[in-house]
Scaffold this active site. Structure first.
Site, short mmCIF file in Angstrom:
data_model
loop_
_atom_site.label_atom_id
_atom_site.label_comp_id
_atom_site.label_asym_id
_atom_site.label_seq_id
_atom_site.Cartn_x
_atom_site.Cartn_y
_atom_site.Cartn_z
CG HIS A 14 -0.34 0.29 2.52
ND1 HIS A 14 -0.95 1.05 3.48
CD2 HIS A 14 0.85 -0.09 3.04
CE1 HIS A 14 -0.18 1.11 4.55
NE2 HIS A 14 0.90 0.43 4.32
CB CYS A 33 3.95 5.20 4.91
SG CYS A 33 4.55 4.18 6.27
CG HIS A 39 5.28 0.78 2.36
ND1 HIS A 39 4.47 1.85 2.03
CD2 HIS A 39 4.90 0.40 3.60
CE1 HIS A 39 3.66 2.11 3.05
NE2 HIS A 39 3.90 1.24 4.01
CG HIS A 41 3.05 -3.28 6.23
ND1 HIS A 41 4.06 -2.82 7.05
CD2 HIS A 41 2.49 -2.18 5.66
CE1 HIS A 41 4.11 -1.50 6.96
NE2 HIS A 41 3.17 -1.08 6.13
CG ASP A 79 -2.04 -13.56 0.85
OD1 ASP A 79 -1.15 -12.87 1.40
OD2 ASP A 79 -1.88 -14.76 0.56
CG HIS A 80 0.91 -12.40 -2.10
ND1 HIS A 80 0.56 -13.32 -1.13
CD2 HIS A 80 2.27 -12.36 -2.09
CE1 HIS A 80 1.66 -13.82 -0.58
NE2 HIS A 80 2.71 -13.24 -1.14
CD GLU A 125 1.55 -0.54 9.28
OE1 GLU A 125 0.54 -0.07 8.73
OE2 GLU A 125 2.45 0.15 9.79
#
Length: 136
Positions: A14, A33, A39, A41, A79-80, A125
């Site tokens: 995100h 960020c 980037h 997490h 996810d991903h 996070e």
């Protein structure tokens, strides 16, 4: 009242960026960020439900059903993925962990049976930063 928690994991990218602000202001507020190249997490999600156990099964809620619900309504969508671009329930929202926790609640709550209440979404996070949301 019994509380039952299911832990899940997902990875997502995100960017925190307010389009109404200058690049400089975004960088001042969001730091790294706000990176234009995104980037990511490795999120850990804890979903806690509450209620009274069924007298016939002893279960508050079948954990297999809870796991499947979380997988189909949340994990498969996150996810991903890029939270800003790929996730329908995050479009148009600032993709902070706070807003993501609220959005996850909104994805799960309508699908639980009447006798089961969503108690808490806890979303890590990083190992040292997490958000808890209680539906308030």
């Amino acid at each position: 009242m019994v509380y039952l928690t299911r832990q899940e994991h997902f990875n997502a990218a995100h960017k925190l960026y307010n389009p109404n602000w200058s690049k400089e202001k975004n960088e001042a507020v969001f730091g790294v960020c706000a990176n234009e190249n995104w980037h990511g997490h490795n999120y850990d999600l804890f979903v806690t439900i509450k209620g009274n156990p069924d007298p016939e099964t002893g279960f508050l809620y079948d954990v297999k059903k809870l796991s499947q619900l979380i997988k189909t309504k949340v994990i498969d969508k996150l996810d991903h993925k890029n939270l800003n671009l790929d996730v329908d329930f995050m479009l148009g929202k600032m993709c902070s962990t706070e807003n993501l926790a609220i959005a996850i609640w909104e994805q799960l709550q309508p699908h639980l049976p009447e006798n089961v209440q969503l108690h808490c979404i806890k979303l890590y996070e990083t190992a040292r930063i997490y958000v808890e949301y209680f539906g308030e």
